[in-house]
Design an enzyme around this catalytic site. Structure first.
Site, PDB file in Angstrom:
ATOM      1  N   LYS A  47       0.522  -1.044  -0.073  1.00  0.00           N
ATOM      2  CA  LYS A  47       0.187   0.014   0.027  1.00  0.00           C
ATOM      3  C   LYS A  47       1.032   1.230  -0.049  1.00  0.00           C
ATOM      4  O   LYS A  47       1.765   1.071   0.840  1.00  0.00           O
ATOM      5  CB  LYS A  47      -0.952   0.228   1.354  1.00  0.00           C
ATOM      6  CG  LYS A  47      -2.013   1.185   1.314  1.00  0.00           C
ATOM      7  CD  LYS A  47      -2.714   1.253   2.540  1.00  0.00           C
ATOM      8  CE  LYS A  47      -2.158   1.646   3.619  1.00  0.00           C
ATOM      9  NZ  LYS A  47      -2.042   3.217   3.560  1.00  0.00           N
ATOM     10  N   ASP A  74      -3.323   4.365  -1.827  1.00  0.00           N
ATOM     11  CA  ASP A  74      -4.324   4.714  -0.729  1.00  0.00           C
ATOM     12  C   ASP A  74      -4.134   6.070  -0.796  1.00  0.00           C
ATOM     13  O   ASP A  74      -3.644   6.820   0.294  1.00  0.00           O
ATOM     14  CB  ASP A  74      -3.725   4.112   0.583  1.00  0.00           C
ATOM     15  CG  ASP A  74      -4.493   4.599   1.770  1.00  0.00           C
ATOM     16  OD1 ASP A  74      -5.706   4.823   1.452  1.00  0.00           O
ATOM     17  OD2 ASP A  74      -4.304   4.427   2.979  1.00  0.00           O
ATOM     18  N   LYS A  76      -7.097   8.317  -0.881  1.00  0.00           N
ATOM     19  CA  LYS A  76      -8.309   8.767   0.010  1.00  0.00           C
ATOM     20  C   LYS A  76      -8.648  10.024  -0.786  1.00  0.00           C
ATOM     21  O   LYS A  76      -8.643  11.194  -0.281  1.00  0.00           O
ATOM     22  CB  LYS A  76      -7.924   9.036   1.152  1.00  0.00           C
ATOM     23  CG  LYS A  76      -7.793   7.707   2.079  1.00  0.00           C
ATOM     24  CD  LYS A  76      -7.405   8.093   3.467  1.00  0.00           C
ATOM     25  CE  LYS A  76      -7.027   6.930   4.367  1.00  0.00           C
ATOM     26  NZ  LYS A  76      -5.712   6.437   4.084  1.00  0.00           N
ATOM     27  N   ASP A  79     -12.843  15.372  -3.014  1.00  0.00           N
ATOM     28  CA  ASP A  79     -12.828  16.617  -3.659  1.00  0.00           C
ATOM     29  C   ASP A  79     -14.242  16.733  -4.230  1.00  0.00           C
ATOM     30  O   ASP A  79     -15.137  15.664  -4.357  1.00  0.00           O
ATOM     31  CB  ASP A  79     -11.702  16.867  -4.723  1.00  0.00           C
ATOM     32  CG  ASP A  79     -11.402  18.282  -4.657  1.00  0.00           C
ATOM     33  OD1 ASP A  79     -12.251  19.217  -4.866  1.00  0.00           O
ATOM     34  OD2 ASP A  79     -10.214  18.622  -4.730  1.00  0.00           O
ATOM     35  N   PRO A  81     -16.685  15.966  -7.575  1.00  0.00           N
ATOM     36  CA  PRO A  81     -16.678  15.060  -8.731  1.00  0.00           C
ATOM     37  C   PRO A  81     -15.838  15.267  -9.826  1.00  0.00           C
ATOM     38  O   PRO A  81     -14.900  14.392 -10.291  1.00  0.00           O
ATOM     39  CB  PRO A  81     -18.198  15.125  -9.140  1.00  0.00           C
ATOM     40  CG  PRO A  81     -18.991  15.651  -7.879  1.00  0.00           C
ATOM     41  CD  PRO A  81     -17.979  16.378  -7.467  1.00  0.00           C
ATOM     42  N   THR A  83     -13.025  16.987 -10.038  1.00  0.00           N
ATOM     43  CA  THR A  83     -11.508  16.826  -9.733  1.00  0.00           C
ATOM     44  C   THR A  83     -11.244  15.348  -9.450  1.00  0.00           C
ATOM     45  O   THR A  83      -9.861  15.112  -9.734  1.00  0.00           O
ATOM     46  CB  THR A  83     -11.245  17.766  -8.509  1.00  0.00           C
ATOM     47  OG1 THR A  83     -11.711  19.291  -8.843  1.00  0.00           O
ATOM     48  CG2 THR A  83      -9.797  17.778  -8.242  1.00  0.00           C
ATOM     49  N   THR A 133     -10.293   4.439  10.819  1.00  0.00           N
ATOM     50  CA  THR A 133     -10.244   3.592  11.871  1.00  0.00           C
ATOM     51  C   THR A 133      -9.626   4.260  13.285  1.00  0.00           C
ATOM     52  O   THR A 133      -9.545   3.741  14.364  1.00  0.00           O
ATOM     53  CB  THR A 133      -9.217   2.477  11.480  1.00  0.00           C
ATOM     54  OG1 THR A 133      -8.149   2.996  10.920  1.00  0.00           O
ATOM     55  CG2 THR A 133      -9.969   1.406  10.884  1.00  0.00           C
ATOM     56  N   ARG A 223       2.549  -0.555  10.810  1.00  0.00           N
ATOM     57  CA  ARG A 223       3.490  -0.445  11.846  1.00  0.00           C
ATOM     58  C   ARG A 223       3.825  -1.705  12.882  1.00  0.00           C
ATOM     59  O   ARG A 223       4.705  -1.954  13.172  1.00  0.00           O
ATOM     60  CB  ARG A 223       3.156   0.661  12.832  1.00  0.00           C
ATOM     61  CG  ARG A 223       3.454   1.986  12.210  1.00  0.00           C
ATOM     62  CD  ARG A 223       2.838   3.066  12.917  1.00  0.00           C
ATOM     63  NE  ARG A 223       1.422   3.128  12.728  1.00  0.00           N
ATOM     64  CZ  ARG A 223       0.566   4.093  13.275  1.00  0.00           C
ATOM     65  NH1 ARG A 223       0.960   5.048  13.985  1.00  0.00           N
ATOM     66  NH2 ARG A 223      -0.944   3.960  13.361  1.00  0.00           N
TER      67      ARG A 223
HETATM   68  O1  C5P Z   1       0.226   1.391  11.010  1.00  0.00           O
HETATM   69  P1  C5P Z   1      -1.006   1.104  10.963  1.00  0.00           P
HETATM   70  O2  C5P Z   1      -1.240  -0.550  10.792  1.00  0.00           O
HETATM   71  O3  C5P Z   1      -2.065   1.541  11.868  1.00  0.00           O
HETATM   72  O4  C5P Z   1      -1.436   1.669   9.505  1.00  0.00           O
HETATM   73  C1  C5P Z   1      -2.575   1.587   8.845  1.00  0.00           C
HETATM   74  C2  C5P Z   1      -2.469   2.105   7.483  1.00  0.00           C
HETATM   75  O5  C5P Z   1      -3.859   2.049   6.827  1.00  0.00           O
HETATM   76  C3  C5P Z   1      -2.000   3.669   7.355  1.00  0.00           C
HETATM   77  O6  C5P Z   1      -1.237   3.661   6.037  1.00  0.00           O
HETATM   78  C4  C5P Z   1      -3.228   4.408   7.231  1.00  0.00           C
HETATM   79  O7  C5P Z   1      -2.941   5.401   6.319  1.00  0.00           O
HETATM   80  C5  C5P Z   1      -4.263   3.537   6.541  1.00  0.00           C
HETATM   81  N1  C5P Z   1      -5.336   3.467   6.802  1.00  0.00           N
HETATM   82  C6  C5P Z   1      -6.178   3.473   7.867  1.00  0.00           C
HETATM   83  N2  C5P Z   1      -7.516   3.916   8.032  1.00  0.00           N
HETATM   84  C7  C5P Z   1      -8.286   3.873   6.995  1.00  0.00           C
HETATM   85  C8  C5P Z   1      -7.774   4.110   5.732  1.00  0.00           C
HETATM   86  C9  C5P Z   1      -6.545   3.711   5.664  1.00  0.00           C
HETATM   87  O8  C5P Z   1      -5.519   3.454   8.783  1.00  0.00           O
HETATM   88  N3  C5P Z   1      -9.552   4.173   7.066  1.00  0.00           N
END
Ligand code: C5P
Length: 260
Positions: A47, A74, A76, A79, A81, A83, A133, A223
């Site tokens: 990702k 990713d 995300k 903006d 439609p 753009t 999340t 992480r």
């Molecule tokens: O390090 P960690 O496991 O928390 O990383 C989660 C990854 O998923 C990050 O790259 C973050 O940008 C992405 N993400 C997220 N929540 C979302 C969408 C993507 O944590 N709703």
């Protein structure tokens, strides 16, 4: 003796491998390359998020695609439609497998995003972020938004109706999503943590095994692996959990079918 890398590259981890994206949350192409080299042929899905994309742009995407990796971009997008559609027209033939927009951009934006990918020779899957999340119900309430148990299934249904391929959501929301939207609908779960691990800034988290058990189709692993003292050992323990949960899911489905 087989080392961990060879073990991870074996067929024993085919399910986990093909349903994972490792989050390359690093600030340069060089740092991304050294992580990808560390995981070698064991990992085939990565990702690329906002940090790396702003540091290395399409160079990193092209390098990963040339290296035969699946890429979830990713970015995300959120903006108007016109753009969002313009950005997706630029990205659609880059060889990426998956790209995302925010469901809160609304129906017109989601439809424009979906339409912008038509005509691509290698159309990436388009998924929508429901609720980050990192946002708990208190943070949603502060913005006068409903709790995630109501908001996430609603946004997943909107994404489905607008022709998107799936959503990004917490493992806590997956069962509720599939009561509103039929499979095959992709559910990508970021922010999982093995039991007892540091949750960092994530709030709505579950273990990788719980995410697969609840029906998630893909996990984003960040992480918990990339900042571990031993990334390969950390990945192995997460993939072991995923494989066990998937085996259990298949056994349960089989026993339901045989009792019908
Ligand atoms: O390090 P960690 O496991 O928390 O990383 C989660 C990854 O998923 C990050 O790259 C973050 O940008 C992405 N993400 C997220 N929540 C979302 C969408 C993507 O944590 N709703």
């Amino acid at each position: 003796m087989t080392n961990v890398l060879d073990m991870l590259a074996s067929h024993a981890y085919d399910f986990a491998r093909s349903h994972s994206y490792i989050a390359l949350d690093v600030p340069s192409l060089e740092r991304a390359k050294s992580l990808v080299e560390l995981f070698g042929k064991a990992v085939d899905g990565y990702k690329v998020g906002l940090e790396l994309f702003h540091a290395a742009g399409m160079d990193v995407v092209e390098w990963l695609v040339r290296s035969g990796k699946r890429v979830f971009l990713d970015v995300k997008l959120h903006d108007i439609p016109n753009t969002v559609a313009g950005a997706l027209r630029v990205l659609r033939d880059s060889g990426i497998d998956m790209v995302n927009v925010h469901a809160l951009g609304g129906a017109k934006m989601l439809e424009a995003a979906r339409n912008a990918l038509e005509g691509s020779a290698h159309r990436p899957q388009l998924i929508a972020v429901t609720v980050l999340t990192s946002l708990g119900d208190d943070a949603l309430h502060q913005m006068q938004l409903p709790p995630s148990s109501a908001l996430v299934p609603q946004l997943a249904q909107l994404a489905y109706q607008c022709g998107l391929d799936g959503v990004v959501a917490s493992a806590l929301d997956i069962e509720a999503i599939y009561t509103h939207v039929p499979a095959p609908f992709v559910t990508v779960v970021p922010g999982t943590r093995p039991a007892g691990a540091d949750v960092h800034d994530q709030v709505r988290t579950r273990t990788p095994g719980q995410a697969i058990a609840s029906g998630a189709t893909h996990l984003v692993i960040g992480r918990a692996v990339t900042q571990a003292a031993s990334p390969l050992a950390a990945l192995k323990s997460i993939w072991d959990e995923m494989e066990r949960a998937q085996m259990h899911r298949v056994d349960t489905e089989r026993s339901h079918t045989s009792h019908e």
